[in-house]
Design an enzyme around this catalytic site. Structure first.
Site, PDB file in Angstrom:
ATOM      1  N   TYR A 138      -2.439  90.342  40.657  1.00 30.56           N
ATOM      2  CA  TYR A 138      -2.725  89.435  41.786  1.00 30.56           C
ATOM      3  C   TYR A 138      -2.253  88.021  41.466  1.00 30.56           C
ATOM      4  CZ  TYR A 138      -4.747  93.098  44.495  1.00 30.56           C
ATOM      5  OH  TYR A 138      -4.873  94.258  45.221  1.00 30.56           O
ATOM      6  N   ASN A 141      -2.532  90.248  56.683  1.00 32.63           N
ATOM      7  CA  ASN A 141      -1.932  89.586  55.518  1.00 32.63           C
ATOM      8  C   ASN A 141      -2.952  88.736  54.780  1.00 32.63           C
ATOM      9  OD1 ASN A 141       0.319  90.791  56.441  1.00 32.63           O
ATOM     10  ND2 ASN A 141       1.300  88.942  57.211  1.00 32.63           N
ATOM     11  N   VAL A 142      -2.723  88.627  53.473  1.00 34.11           N
ATOM     12  CA  VAL A 142      -3.653  87.867  52.628  1.00 34.11           C
ATOM     13  C   VAL A 142      -3.005  86.563  52.151  1.00 34.11           C
ATOM     14  CG1 VAL A 142      -4.857  89.954  51.850  1.00 34.11           C
ATOM     15  CG2 VAL A 142      -2.912  89.120  50.518  1.00 34.11           C
ATOM     16  N   HIS A 159      -8.129  91.557  56.079  1.00 35.24           N
ATOM     17  CA  HIS A 159      -8.120  92.046  54.690  1.00 35.24           C
ATOM     18  C   HIS A 159      -8.392  90.947  53.667  1.00 35.24           C
ATOM     19  CE1 HIS A 159      -5.504  95.679  56.133  1.00 35.24           C
ATOM     20  NE2 HIS A 159      -6.773  95.808  56.437  1.00 35.24           N
ATOM     21  N   CYS A 204     -23.565  84.849  36.568  1.00 35.75           N
ATOM     22  CA  CYS A 204     -24.094  86.088  35.977  1.00 35.75           C
ATOM     23  C   CYS A 204     -23.180  86.690  34.897  1.00 35.75           C
ATOM     24  CB  CYS A 204     -24.322  87.119  37.087  1.00 35.75           C
ATOM     25  SG  CYS A 204     -22.793  87.787  37.748  1.00 35.75           S
ATOM     26  N   CYS A 253     -17.222  87.000  42.498  1.00 37.27           N
ATOM     27  CA  CYS A 253     -17.738  87.811  41.395  1.00 37.27           C
ATOM     28  C   CYS A 253     -17.998  89.251  41.860  1.00 37.27           C
ATOM     29  CB  CYS A 253     -19.042  87.170  40.897  1.00 37.27           C
ATOM     30  SG  CYS A 253     -19.913  88.188  39.691  1.00 37.27           S
ATOM     31  N   ASN A 266       9.330  94.912  65.492  1.00 36.07           N
ATOM     32  CA  ASN A 266       9.504  95.576  64.193  1.00 36.07           C
ATOM     33  C   ASN A 266      10.901  96.205  64.172  1.00 36.07           C
ATOM     34  OD1 ASN A 266       9.313  97.339  61.920  1.00 36.07           O
ATOM     35  ND2 ASN A 266       7.096  97.461  62.184  1.00 36.07           N
TER      36      ASN A 266
END
Ligand code: OAD
Length: 270
Positions: free
Chosen positions: A83, A118-119, A135, A167, A143, A230
Site C-alpha cells: 500500500y 477509487n481510493v 471503498h 492499544c 488500527c 469505457n
C-alpha cells in the site's frame, strides 16, 4: 470513436456520434439529479493502474494476499509495503481531464453525486465536493484492533509497520478489503442517489465488484437515463442507453463543454 445506443427494451441500433451527444446533452440539461459512478479506469490516464485490465494490478498481484484481512494477518509487513508503494504512485499522480470535467459538472447540474470505488482521492483533488467513497481511501489509516484512526504522519518510504498508540495493534490502510463491509451508511447513500437520479454515468469500471456493481442496475431499473464510458464492454453495456467506447479523459471534457454551450444558448446561463 464508437458510440452504441441501446433502446429501453434492449434492441440494438447505432446513431451518429453527434446525434448521440445531442441526446445525452438534452438529458443532462433537463436533469436535476445526476449520479456518476466511477472506477479505476477514470484514473488510468493519471498513470494509476487499473485492476482487471490485461496489465492491471490483479494480473501481477494476488488480491487474497494483498486485499483481505486474512492476507494482512498472515503478512502485515508485505501488505503495508504494497500500500505504501501504491500510495507513492498516487501522491505523484495528478488528476486528469476526466476528473476535472466531472468536478465542472457540479457547476451545471443542481444535484450531482460522484460515487467512486477509487481510493486515490483524485476526484477531490480535481475539485469534486459531493462524493461518496465506497471503498474507503488509501491516504488514511486505522488500527486493526481498536479501530482508532492513525493520525501521525506516515513515512511511505519506510518498511516499518506502525503500531497504534492506544492499544499497540497493527495499523492498516483505510481501504475496504474483500469480505469487509463498506464504510457505515455509504452504500445506502449511493443506492439512494442511483435510485433517484435522472441521469446515471458508469465510468471506467468493469462493474464486477459487488455491492458497488448493483448501482448501475438500480439506476436502470428506476428509470434513469444510463450512460457508460469505457473503451471496453462490461456486463452493463447492453443496458446502457448510450455506451461511449472511449477513454474518459477524452470524452468527458467534450461532454461538459457541449453542455455548457447548450445551457448558454438555451437559458443564457454562464
Ligand atoms: P477494474 O480494473 O475492474 O476496471 C477498470 C475498467 O476501466 C475496465 O473496464 C477498463 O476497460 C476501464 N478503463 C481503462 N482505461 C480507461 C479509460 N482511460 N477511460 C475509461 N475507462 C477505462 O476497476 P474497478 O471496476 O474500479 O477494490 O474495480 C472495482 C474494485 O475492484 C476496485 O475498487 C478495487 C478492485 O479490487 C478495492 O480496492 C476494494
Amino acid at each position: 470513436m464508437i458510440i452504441t445506443l441501446h433502446t429501453l427494451c434492449g434492441v440494438f441500433y447505432t446513431k451518429s456520434a453527434m446525434e448521440s451527444y445531442n441526446i445525452l446533452i438534452e438529458h443532462l440539461a433537463a436533469a436535476c439529479d445526476v449520479a456518476i459512478f466511477t472506477g479505476a479506469g477514470i484514473s488510468a490516464e493519471s498513470g494509476i493502474a487499473t485492476f482487471r485490465d490485461p496489465d492491471g494490478l490483479w494480473s501481477k498481484f494476488n488480491p487474497t494476499e494483498l486485499a483481505s484481512m486474512k492476507g494482512f494477518l498472515r503478512n502485515p509487513d508485505r501488505v503495508w509495503q504494497w500500500y505504501n508503494y501504491r500510495q507513492a504512485i498516487i501522491a505523484d499522480a495528478q488528476p486528469n481531464a476526466g476528473h476535472y470535467a466531472l468536478a465542472d459538472f457540479e457547476k451545471y447540474i443542481p444535484n450531482c453525486t460522484v460515487i467512486t470505488q477509487n481510493v486515490d482521492r483524485l476526484h477531490q483533488r480535481a475539485g469534486t465536493k459531493n462524493i461518496l467513497e465506497l471503498h474507503g481511501n488509501i491516504i488514511e489509516n486505522h488500527c486493526v484492533t481498536c479501530n482508532s484512526p492513525y493520525i501521525q504522519d506516515i513515512d511511505i518510504q519506510s518498511k516499518e509497520l506502525p503500531f497504534c498508540s492506544n492499544c499497540g495493534g497493527n495499523i492498516r490502510p483505510s481501504v475496504v478489503w474483500f469480505g469487509e463491509n463498506l464504510p457505515d451508511g455509504i452504500y445506502e447513500k449511493a443506492e439512494y442517489s442511483a435510485g433517484h437520479c435522472d441521469v446515471f454515468f458508469s465510468i471506467g469500471t468493469s462493474v464486477e465488484v459487488y455491492p458497488a456493481a448493483y448501482l448501475p442496475f438500480t439506476a436502470k431499473n428506476r428509470g434513469a437515463f444510463c450512460v457508460e464510458i469505457n473503451p471496453t464492454s462490461t456486463s452493463f453495456t447492453p443496458y446502457a442507453n448510450i455506451a461511449i467506447q472511449e477513454k474518459s479523459g477524452d470524452c468527458l471534457p467534450r461532454i461538459v463543454e457541449t453542455l455548457q454551450q447548450y445551457l448558454k444558448r438555451e437559458y443564457n446561463a454562464e
